[in-house]
Design a protein around this motif. Structure first.
Motif, PDB file in Angstrom:
ATOM      1  N   VAL A 149      -7.130   0.560   9.202  1.00  0.00           N
ATOM      2  CA  VAL A 149      -7.450  -0.179   8.326  1.00  0.00           C
ATOM      3  C   VAL A 149      -6.385  -1.550   8.196  1.00  0.00           C
ATOM      4  CG1 VAL A 149      -7.918  -0.458   6.196  1.00  0.00           C
ATOM      5  CG2 VAL A 149      -7.867   1.931   7.116  1.00  0.00           C
ATOM      6  N   MET A 150      -5.001  -1.651   7.898  1.00  0.00           N
ATOM      7  CA  MET A 150      -4.405  -2.660   7.785  1.00  0.00           C
ATOM      8  C   MET A 150      -3.907  -3.563   8.625  1.00  0.00           C
ATOM      9  SD  MET A 150      -4.417  -3.094   4.937  1.00  0.00           S
ATOM     10  CE  MET A 150      -3.254  -4.015   4.492  1.00  0.00           C
ATOM     11  N   ARG A 151      -4.585  -2.476  10.455  1.00  0.00           N
ATOM     12  CA  ARG A 151      -3.773  -2.599  11.417  1.00  0.00           C
ATOM     13  C   ARG A 151      -2.361  -3.806  11.448  1.00  0.00           C
ATOM     14  NH1 ARG A 151      -8.308  -2.870  14.610  1.00  0.00           N
ATOM     15  NH2 ARG A 151     -10.700  -3.100  13.677  1.00  0.00           N
ATOM     16  N   ALA A 152      -1.691  -2.906  10.864  1.00  0.00           N
ATOM     17  CA  ALA A 152      -0.373  -3.059  10.691  1.00  0.00           C
ATOM     18  C   ALA A 152       0.401  -3.416  12.172  1.00  0.00           C
ATOM     19  CB  ALA A 152       0.862  -2.099   9.656  1.00  0.00           C
ATOM     20  N   GLU A 153       0.955  -4.063  12.289  1.00  0.00           N
ATOM     21  CA  GLU A 153       2.103  -4.106  13.550  1.00  0.00           C
ATOM     22  C   GLU A 153       3.203  -4.412  13.958  1.00  0.00           C
ATOM     23  OE1 GLU A 153       0.547  -8.010  15.577  1.00  0.00           O
ATOM     24  OE2 GLU A 153      -1.475  -7.429  15.812  1.00  0.00           O
ATOM     25  N   VAL A 154       4.107  -3.461  14.183  1.00  0.00           N
ATOM     26  CA  VAL A 154       5.890  -3.961  14.905  1.00  0.00           C
ATOM     27  C   VAL A 154       6.491  -4.444  14.343  1.00  0.00           C
ATOM     28  CG1 VAL A 154       8.045  -3.969  15.665  1.00  0.00           C
ATOM     29  CG2 VAL A 154       5.768  -2.036  16.482  1.00  0.00           C
ATOM     30  N   GLY A 155       6.896  -5.287  13.060  1.00  0.00           N
ATOM     31  CA  GLY A 155       7.972  -6.559  12.652  1.00  0.00           C
ATOM     32  C   GLY A 155       7.439  -7.253  11.388  1.00  0.00           C
TER      33      GLY A 155
ATOM     34  N   PHE B 269       2.222   0.927  -0.304  1.00  0.00           N
ATOM     35  CA  PHE B 269       2.001   2.073   0.202  1.00  0.00           C
ATOM     36  C   PHE B 269       3.522   3.434  -0.407  1.00  0.00           C
ATOM     37  CE2 PHE B 269       0.842  -0.999   3.341  1.00  0.00           C
ATOM     38  CZ  PHE B 269      -0.203  -0.677   3.139  1.00  0.00           C
ATOM     39  N   PHE B 270       2.687   4.288  -0.457  1.00  0.00           N
ATOM     40  CA  PHE B 270       3.395   5.546  -0.864  1.00  0.00           C
ATOM     41  C   PHE B 270       4.167   6.046  -0.310  1.00  0.00           C
ATOM     42  CE2 PHE B 270       3.582  10.027  -2.714  1.00  0.00           C
ATOM     43  CZ  PHE B 270       4.006   9.551  -3.717  1.00  0.00           C
TER      44      PHE B 270
ATOM     45  N   ALA C 232      -1.795  10.605   5.789  1.00  0.00           N
ATOM     46  CA  ALA C 232      -2.860   9.424   5.277  1.00  0.00           C
ATOM     47  C   ALA C 232      -2.221   7.870   5.359  1.00  0.00           C
ATOM     48  CB  ALA C 232      -2.492   9.695   3.809  1.00  0.00           C
ATOM     49  N   GLU C 233      -1.518   7.648   4.930  1.00  0.00           N
ATOM     50  CA  GLU C 233      -0.596   6.167   4.559  1.00  0.00           C
ATOM     51  C   GLU C 233      -0.414   5.835   5.930  1.00  0.00           C
ATOM     52  OE1 GLU C 233       0.490   5.619   0.754  1.00  0.00           O
ATOM     53  OE2 GLU C 233      -1.070   5.774   1.812  1.00  0.00           O
ATOM     54  N   SER C 234      -0.498   6.378   6.962  1.00  0.00           N
ATOM     55  CA  SER C 234      -0.044   5.892   8.510  1.00  0.00           C
ATOM     56  C   SER C 234      -1.781   5.889   8.269  1.00  0.00           C
ATOM     57  CB  SER C 234       0.657   7.023   8.753  1.00  0.00           C
ATOM     58  OG  SER C 234       2.263   7.122   8.795  1.00  0.00           O
ATOM     59  N   GLN C 235      -2.242   6.187   8.661  1.00  0.00           N
ATOM     60  CA  GLN C 235      -3.986   5.764   9.174  1.00  0.00           C
ATOM     61  C   GLN C 235      -4.489   4.157   8.811  1.00  0.00           C
ATOM     62  OE1 GLN C 235      -5.707   9.411   8.625  1.00  0.00           O
ATOM     63  NE2 GLN C 235      -5.193  10.506  10.891  1.00  0.00           N
ATOM     64  N   HIS C 236      -3.368   4.420   7.442  1.00  0.00           N
ATOM     65  CA  HIS C 236      -3.931   3.386   6.761  1.00  0.00           C
ATOM     66  C   HIS C 236      -3.565   1.779   7.481  1.00  0.00           C
ATOM     67  CE1 HIS C 236      -5.993   1.069   3.356  1.00  0.00           C
ATOM     68  NE2 HIS C 236      -5.191   0.845   3.034  1.00  0.00           N
ATOM     69  N   LEU C 237      -2.233   2.334   7.083  1.00  0.00           N
ATOM     70  CA  LEU C 237      -1.785   1.082   7.644  1.00  0.00           C
ATOM     71  C   LEU C 237      -2.019   0.652   9.565  1.00  0.00           C
ATOM     72  CD1 LEU C 237       2.167   1.643   6.549  1.00  0.00           C
ATOM     73  CD2 LEU C 237       1.419  -0.481   6.305  1.00  0.00           C
ATOM     74  N   ALA C 238      -2.021   1.736  10.159  1.00  0.00           N
ATOM     75  CA  ALA C 238      -2.379   1.750  11.718  1.00  0.00           C
ATOM     76  C   ALA C 238      -3.894   1.144  11.727  1.00  0.00           C
ATOM     77  CB  ALA C 238      -2.066   2.463  11.871  1.00  0.00           C
TER      78      ALA C 238
ATOM     79  N   LYS D 145      -0.936   7.865  13.683  1.00  0.00           N
ATOM     80  CA  LYS D 145      -0.362   9.207  13.115  1.00  0.00           C
ATOM     81  C   LYS D 145       0.760   8.797  12.393  1.00  0.00           C
ATOM     82  CE  LYS D 145      -4.095  13.039  14.212  1.00  0.00           C
ATOM     83  NZ  LYS D 145      -3.609  13.781  14.771  1.00  0.00           N
ATOM     84  N   LYS D 146       1.615   8.033  12.848  1.00  0.00           N
ATOM     85  CA  LYS D 146       2.693   8.166  12.266  1.00  0.00           C
ATOM     86  C   LYS D 146       3.498   6.411  12.548  1.00  0.00           C
ATOM     87  CE  LYS D 146       7.990  10.572  12.765  1.00  0.00           C
ATOM     88  NZ  LYS D 146       8.183  10.900  13.025  1.00  0.00           N
ATOM     89  N   VAL D 147       3.668   6.053  10.963  1.00  0.00           N
ATOM     90  CA  VAL D 147       4.340   4.623  11.256  1.00  0.00           C
ATOM     91  C   VAL D 147       5.428   4.596  10.778  1.00  0.00           C
ATOM     92  CG1 VAL D 147       4.716   2.727   9.998  1.00  0.00           C
ATOM     93  CG2 VAL D 147       1.722   3.498  10.705  1.00  0.00           C
ATOM     94  N   VAL D 148       6.390   4.490  10.997  1.00  0.00           N
ATOM     95  CA  VAL D 148       7.728   4.646  10.787  1.00  0.00           C
ATOM     96  C   VAL D 148       8.663   2.756  10.666  1.00  0.00           C
ATOM     97  CG1 VAL D 148      10.310   4.991  11.202  1.00  0.00           C
ATOM     98  CG2 VAL D 148       8.048   6.681  12.124  1.00  0.00           C
TER      99      VAL D 148
END
Length: 234
Positions: A29-35, A5-6, A21-27, A58-61
């Motif tokens: 498409v990739m269904r990312a989770e905390v951890g 991820f950029f 854009a990267e946050s939406q892809h993570l959340a 819209k925001k992944v940290v």
């Protein structure tokens, strides 16, 4: 997660926020989770191991757990000045240039050019650079310049400069071996005019041919990129 991820704005501390854009892809498409731990890169050569601490639509940290300078660049810095082809062929050209390690792409303005490198087109190509860099694990973004005339390109050319033209001498890798910086100039589908070829020669460019067959713009560009970037360090 295997995807990269950029990070448009590199972290100044240990926290990093991905753009929308990267946050939406993570959340989404990739269904990312905390951890989760993901790989990020900043386009300037640094690669990060990031543990996600907050996942929103819209925001992944995340928190940086490790970072390192990781270079997968070619031994030579290659600039391709190319009269862009039309349509989707532009994106394909950019993707393959990124994969092959081209350092810089200059959209070339020529008398017979068919595609104008307007600002919107340049923005699309730069986005394509990011996507291709994510896929091929390159950590330095290939630079895409605004459009330049042949005269502008020649004004700042390195010693090892080549203009591709059927009238030229056969291209040999020995001409590249001593160089650390290389410029290859590739014309449009209709070819360079005689005046443009003469102008390049007057500025010290070597006029060279890649063979007896007529190549498409992107084929000539990638043939040159393969030849230059496959060579070991000078």
């Amino acid at each position: 997660m295997s995807e990269r991820f950029f990070i448009e704005h590199p972290p100044t501390g240990t926290e990093v926020a991905f753009d929308e854009a990267e946050s939406q892809h993570l959340a989404k498409v990739m269904r990312a989770e905390v951890g989760d731990v993901v790989v990020g890169f900043d386009g300037r050569g640094t690669e990060y191991q990031i543990e996600l601490t907050s996942v929103g639509k819209k925001k992944v940290v995340g928190a940086v757990r490790h970072q390192a300078e990781v270079s997968r660049e070619a031994a030579r810095r290659l600039t391709l000045a190319v009269a862009l082809p039309k349509g989707d062929r532009q994106r394909w050209l950019v993707e393959k240039c990124v994969e092959l390690g081209v350092a810089r792409l200059v959209p070339l303005l020529t008398k017979r050019g068919v595609a104008q490198p307007v600002e919107k087109a340049i923005d699309r190509l730069r986005r394509a650079v990011v996507e291709a860099s994510k896929q091929c694990e390159r950590n330095h973004l290939m630079v895409v310049d605004p459009g330049q005339s042949l005269e502008e390109v020649l004004a700042s050319r390195p010693a090892a400069s080549f203009l591709m033209h059927p009238s030229g001498e056969a291209m040999h890798h020995q001409a590249i071996v001593p160089a650390s910086d290389v410029l290859a100039i590739i014309g449009p589908e209709g070819g360079f005019t005689d005046e443009e070829v003469a102008q390049a020669a007057e500025h010290g460019c070597q006029v060279v041919s890649l063979g007896p067959r007529i190549l498409r713009v992107e084929t000539a560009a990638l043939a040159m990129a393969t030849l230059v970037t496959a060579l070991p360090a000078p």
